[in-house]
Design a protein around this motif. Structure first.
Motif, PDB file in Angstrom:
ATOM      1  N   CYS A 136       0.829  -1.214   0.000  1.00  0.00           N
ATOM      2  CA  CYS A 136       0.000   0.000   0.000  1.00  0.00           C
ATOM      3  C   CYS A 136       0.857   1.255   0.000  1.00  0.00           C
ATOM      4  CB  CYS A 136      -0.926   0.007   1.222  1.00  0.00           C
ATOM      5  SG  CYS A 136      -2.246  -1.231   1.149  1.00  0.00           S
ATOM      6  N   VAL A 137       1.935   1.249   0.785  1.00  0.00           N
ATOM      7  CA  VAL A 137       2.824   2.423   0.847  1.00  0.00           C
ATOM      8  C   VAL A 137       3.482   2.669  -0.499  1.00  0.00           C
ATOM      9  CG1 VAL A 137       4.963   3.307   1.860  1.00  0.00           C
ATOM     10  CG2 VAL A 137       3.229   2.264   3.327  1.00  0.00           C
ATOM     11  N   ILE A 138       3.966   1.612  -1.147  1.00  0.00           N
ATOM     12  CA  ILE A 138       4.617   1.758  -2.461  1.00  0.00           C
ATOM     13  C   ILE A 138       3.619   2.309  -3.482  1.00  0.00           C
ATOM     14  CG2 ILE A 138       5.689   0.529  -4.379  1.00  0.00           C
ATOM     15  CD1 ILE A 138       7.488   0.875  -1.948  1.00  0.00           C
ATOM     16  N   ALA A 139       2.409   1.737  -3.506  1.00  0.00           N
ATOM     17  CA  ALA A 139       1.392   2.214  -4.452  1.00  0.00           C
ATOM     18  C   ALA A 139       1.025   3.671  -4.180  1.00  0.00           C
ATOM     19  CB  ALA A 139       0.142   1.331  -4.362  1.00  0.00           C
ATOM     20  N   ALA A 140       0.931   4.020  -2.883  1.00  0.00           N
ATOM     21  CA  ALA A 140       0.591   5.403  -2.514  1.00  0.00           C
ATOM     22  C   ALA A 140       1.688   6.369  -2.934  1.00  0.00           C
ATOM     23  CB  ALA A 140       0.351   5.491  -1.013  1.00  0.00           C
ATOM     24  N   LEU A 141       2.957   5.972  -2.776  1.00  0.00           N
ATOM     25  CA  LEU A 141       4.068   6.845  -3.172  1.00  0.00           C
ATOM     26  C   LEU A 141       4.065   7.110  -4.665  1.00  0.00           C
ATOM     27  CD1 LEU A 141       7.012   5.528  -0.944  1.00  0.00           C
ATOM     28  CD2 LEU A 141       5.863   7.747  -0.796  1.00  0.00           C
ATOM     29  N   VAL A 142       3.788   6.080  -5.442  1.00  0.00           N
ATOM     30  CA  VAL A 142       3.743   6.246  -6.902  1.00  0.00           C
ATOM     31  C   VAL A 142       2.639   7.223  -7.288  1.00  0.00           C
ATOM     32  CG1 VAL A 142       3.254   5.066  -9.091  1.00  0.00           C
ATOM     33  CG2 VAL A 142       4.731   3.976  -7.380  1.00  0.00           C
ATOM     34  N   GLU A 143       1.498   7.108  -6.622  1.00  0.00           N
ATOM     35  CA  GLU A 143       0.359   7.966  -6.941  1.00  0.00           C
ATOM     36  C   GLU A 143       0.531   9.378  -6.386  1.00  0.00           C
ATOM     37  OE1 GLU A 143      -4.466   8.247  -6.075  1.00  0.00           O
ATOM     38  OE2 GLU A 143      -3.276   6.618  -5.252  1.00  0.00           O
ATOM     39  N   LEU A 144       1.037   9.489  -5.179  1.00  0.00           N
ATOM     40  CA  LEU A 144       1.018  10.762  -4.476  1.00  0.00           C
ATOM     41  C   LEU A 144       2.217  11.669  -4.755  1.00  0.00           C
ATOM     42  CD1 LEU A 144      -0.265   9.622  -0.953  1.00  0.00           C
ATOM     43  CD2 LEU A 144      -1.559  10.709  -2.791  1.00  0.00           C
ATOM     44  N   THR A 145       3.372  11.084  -5.109  1.00  0.00           N
ATOM     45  CA  THR A 145       4.577  11.909  -5.284  1.00  0.00           C
ATOM     46  C   THR A 145       4.379  13.046  -6.289  1.00  0.00           C
ATOM     47  OG1 THR A 145       6.036  10.086  -4.636  1.00  0.00           O
ATOM     48  CG2 THR A 145       7.023  11.892  -5.905  1.00  0.00           C
ATOM     49  N   PRO A 146       3.875  12.778  -7.512  1.00  0.00           N
ATOM     50  CA  PRO A 146       3.664  13.905  -8.444  1.00  0.00           C
ATOM     51  C   PRO A 146       2.659  14.932  -7.917  1.00  0.00           C
ATOM     52  CG  PRO A 146       3.534  11.798  -9.601  1.00  0.00           C
ATOM     53  CD  PRO A 146       3.517  11.493  -8.142  1.00  0.00           C
ATOM     54  N   ILE A 147       1.610  14.456  -7.218  1.00  0.00           N
ATOM     55  CA  ILE A 147       0.599  15.370  -6.682  1.00  0.00           C
ATOM     56  C   ILE A 147       1.202  16.257  -5.597  1.00  0.00           C
ATOM     57  CG2 ILE A 147      -1.609  15.501  -5.455  1.00  0.00           C
ATOM     58  CD1 ILE A 147      -2.379  12.853  -6.756  1.00  0.00           C
ATOM     59  N   ILE A 148       2.015  15.659  -4.724  1.00  0.00           N
ATOM     60  CA  ILE A 148       2.637  16.425  -3.639  1.00  0.00           C
ATOM     61  C   ILE A 148       3.604  17.460  -4.198  1.00  0.00           C
ATOM     62  CG2 ILE A 148       4.211  16.265  -1.670  1.00  0.00           C
ATOM     63  CD1 ILE A 148       2.944  13.513  -1.075  1.00  0.00           C
ATOM     64  N   ILE A 149       4.407  17.057  -5.197  1.00  0.00           N
ATOM     65  CA  ILE A 149       5.359  17.993  -5.813  1.00  0.00           C
ATOM     66  C   ILE A 149       4.615  19.166  -6.428  1.00  0.00           C
ATOM     67  CG2 ILE A 149       7.024  18.285  -7.696  1.00  0.00           C
ATOM     68  CD1 ILE A 149       7.982  15.446  -7.135  1.00  0.00           C
ATOM     69  N   PHE A 150       3.525  18.866  -7.154  1.00  0.00           N
ATOM     70  CA  PHE A 150       2.746  19.944  -7.772  1.00  0.00           C
ATOM     71  C   PHE A 150       2.140  20.852  -6.709  1.00  0.00           C
ATOM     72  CE2 PHE A 150      -1.510  21.453  -8.922  1.00  0.00           C
ATOM     73  CZ  PHE A 150      -1.182  22.296  -9.982  1.00  0.00           C
ATOM     74  N   ALA A 151       1.565  20.260  -5.656  1.00  0.00           N
ATOM     75  CA  ALA A 151       0.903  21.054  -4.619  1.00  0.00           C
ATOM     76  C   ALA A 151       1.885  21.970  -3.910  1.00  0.00           C
ATOM     77  CB  ALA A 151       0.221  20.122  -3.612  1.00  0.00           C
ATOM     78  N   VAL A 152       3.058  21.445  -3.573  1.00  0.00           N
ATOM     79  CA  VAL A 152       4.065  22.253  -2.870  1.00  0.00           C
ATOM     80  C   VAL A 152       4.567  23.383  -3.759  1.00  0.00           C
ATOM     81  CG1 VAL A 152       6.385  22.206  -1.892  1.00  0.00           C
ATOM     82  CG2 VAL A 152       4.767  20.399  -1.317  1.00  0.00           C
ATOM     83  N   ARG A 153       4.894  23.062  -5.003  1.00  0.00           N
ATOM     84  CA  ARG A 153       5.478  24.072  -5.898  1.00  0.00           C
ATOM     85  C   ARG A 153       4.462  25.136  -6.298  1.00  0.00           C
ATOM     86  NH1 ARG A 153       6.340  21.573 -10.504  1.00  0.00           N
ATOM     87  NH2 ARG A 153       7.743  23.130 -11.367  1.00  0.00           N
ATOM     88  N   SER A 154       3.190  24.760  -6.402  1.00  0.00           N
ATOM     89  CA  SER A 154       2.195  25.725  -6.841  1.00  0.00           C
ATOM     90  C   SER A 154       1.736  26.647  -5.714  1.00  0.00           C
ATOM     91  CB  SER A 154       0.970  25.003  -7.426  1.00  0.00           C
ATOM     92  OG  SER A 154       0.349  24.200  -6.439  1.00  0.00           O
ATOM     93  N   ASN A 155       2.021  26.252  -4.463  1.00  0.00           N
ATOM     94  CA  ASN A 155       1.568  27.059  -3.331  1.00  0.00           C
ATOM     95  C   ASN A 155       2.694  27.728  -2.547  1.00  0.00           C
ATOM     96  OD1 ASN A 155      -1.501  26.608  -3.072  1.00  0.00           O
ATOM     97  ND2 ASN A 155      -0.723  24.537  -3.373  1.00  0.00           N
ATOM     98  N   ILE A 156       3.945  27.353  -2.811  1.00  0.00           N
ATOM     99  CA  ILE A 156       5.092  27.994  -2.155  1.00  0.00           C
ATOM    100  C   ILE A 156       5.991  28.560  -3.255  1.00  0.00           C
ATOM    101  CG2 ILE A 156       7.039  27.685  -0.578  1.00  0.00           C
ATOM    102  CD1 ILE A 156       5.595  25.282   0.589  1.00  0.00           C
ATOM    103  N   PRO A 157       5.888  29.862  -3.552  1.00  0.00           N
ATOM    104  CA  PRO A 157       6.598  30.464  -4.695  1.00  0.00           C
ATOM    105  C   PRO A 157       8.095  30.180  -4.705  1.00  0.00           C
ATOM    106  CG  PRO A 157       5.024  32.024  -3.773  1.00  0.00           C
ATOM    107  CD  PRO A 157       5.058  30.853  -2.833  1.00  0.00           C
TER     108      PRO A 157
END
Length: 320
Positions: A19-40
Motif C-alpha cells: 500500500c505504501v509503495i502504491a501510494a508513493l507512486v500515486e502521491l509523489t507527483p501530486i505532492i510535488i505539484f501542490a508544494v510548488r504551486s503554493n510555495i513560490p
C-alpha cells in the motif's frame, strides 16, 4: 487505527508495504505539484531521472486555501458549505471537471451513499474501517482547501466505495431494481457525454474547433495570423494539441525551462508582423478588424474564404 489493525492481525506488514509503495507512486507527483504551486520559492523545474516537471507559470496559493486571517472558524464553515453546494448542485464551475446537473456523481447516488454509510457504521468489517478512516482523514482537507472536484479528489475514493456498498445493499434486497438502475445510468451517461464535450464553459466557442480542423493546417508549412483575440494561440493549443516534445520545439523560446508561455509561436502557427518572411505553401489568417493594418503585407496572396473563429471573422489567404 493502523496499529490496532496490525495488533489484531487484520492486516500484515507485507500488505502495508504494498500500500505504501502504491501510494508513493500515486502521491509523489501530486505532492510535488501542490508544494510548488503554493510555495513560490519552491516553484522551480524539478528533474528526477527521466521525469521532468517544469516551473509553473503562476502560483495557485490564493486559489487553493481559505484565508487564515480574521474569523477562521467562520471561514472553515463557509468552505464546507461551498463544498456541500458543489456536490449537491453538481458543478464546480470548471468546464473540464463537471457539467451542471451531473457533477462528480449523478444526483440520485445520494440515497445510495447514505445507505452505504449506514451499512459501514453498523457492519464494521475490515474494509469498512478503511473506508471510514478515509472519510475521517479527508476532513482536514475539506476544512481548509477551497473546493473543486480536483482539490477534493481524495474524497472521491471513499465516497464512491460507500455509494457502491449502498447500491449492493439495494440490489440484494430488491433484485428487480438492477435492470432499472442499468437503464437509468445508461440514459444519464448518454445525456452526460454530449453535454460535457459540447459545453462552452472552456471560454472558447466549441464550434471553432471544427473550423480550425477544416483548415487542415498540418498541410501547410506555416499558418500566419493576426488577431484581436489576445489568447488566440491558447485557443489553438486547446483545439489543435500537439505532443509535449513538439510544443517545446516550436514555442517562442524552444526548450526553455523558465519561459514557458506561448505568445507568437505554436506548432506551425506564427504571428504575422511587418518583419515576417512568409514561407511558401503557407496559410494566412487575417482578423477582418485588422485588415487595413496588414493589407500591404499580403501582396499577391490568394484569398480563399472567410471563417469565423470564436466570434471573430478571419479572411483566409494562401501564399504559394
Amino acid at each position: 487505527m493502523m496499529i490496532t489493525l496490525i495488533g489484531k492481525k487484520k492486516i500484515n506488514l507485507y500488505q502495508i508495504f504494498l500500500c505504501v509503495i502504491a501510494a508513493l507512486v500515486e502521491l509523489t507527483p501530486i505532492i510535488i505539484f501542490a508544494v510548488r504551486s503554493n510555495i513560490p520559492s519552491l516553484n522551480k523545474t524539478v528533474q528526477i531521472l527521466f521525469w521532468t516537471s517544469p516551473k509553473l507559470q503562476s502560483g495557485r496559493a490564493g486559489a487553493s486555501f481559505i484565508s487564515f486571517r480574521g474569523n477562521i472558524i467562520k471561514n472553515i464553515f463557509e468552505n464546507l458549505y461551498a463544498g456541500a453546494n458543489m456536490f449537491l448542485h453538481g458543478s464546480d464551475s470548471l468546464a473540464w471537471n463537471s457539467v451542471p446537473g451531473y457533477g462528480a456523481y449523478y444526483a440520485f447516488a445520494l440515497p445510495f451513499f447514505l445507505m452505504g454509510l449506514y451499512v459501514i457504521i453498523k457492519r464494521r468489517k475490515i474494509y469498512d474501517w478503511f473506508i471510514l478512516a478515509n472519510l475521517i482523514a479527508v476532513i482536514p482537507t475539506l476544512m481548509i482547501v477551497i473546493p473543486n472536484y480536483n482539490h477534493w479528489i481524495f474524497l472521491h475514493f471513499p465516497v464512491l466505495l460507500t455509494i457502491a456498498i449502498g447500491v449492493n445493499l439495494v440490489t440484494q434486497r430488491v433484485r428487480e431494481i438492477v435492470p432499472v438502475m442499468i437503464v437509468t445510468y445508461a440514459i444519464s451517461l448518454g445525456m452526460f457525454i454530449p453535454a460535457y464535450f459540447n459545453q462552452a464553459g472552456t471560454g472558447w466557442i466549441i464550434q471553432s474547433a471544427n473550423v480550425l480542423k477544416t483548415l487542415e493546417t498540418n498541410n501547410y508549412k506555416k499558418v500566419y495570423f493576426t488577431s484581436s483575440q489576445g489568447d488566440f494561440l491558447l485557443m489553438v493549443r486547446d483545439f489543435l494539441p500537439v505532443s509535449p516534445y513538439k510544443y517545446q520545439a516550436t514555442k517562442d523560446h524552444p526548450y526553455s525551462k523558465t519561459i514557458l508561455a506561448v505568445s507568437s509561436k505554436y506548432d506551425n502557427f506564427e504571428t504575422l508582423t511587418p518583419e515576417t518572411k512568409v514561407k511558401s505553401n503557407s496559410l494566412i489568417l487575417v482578423d477582418q478588424s485588422l485588415l487595413p493594418q496588414v493589407q500591404g503585407m499580403l501582396g499577391k496572396d490568394k484569398y480563399q474564404k472567410t471563417v469565423t473563429i470564436n466570434n471573430i471573422k478571419y479572411n483566409v489567404y494562401y501564399h504559394a
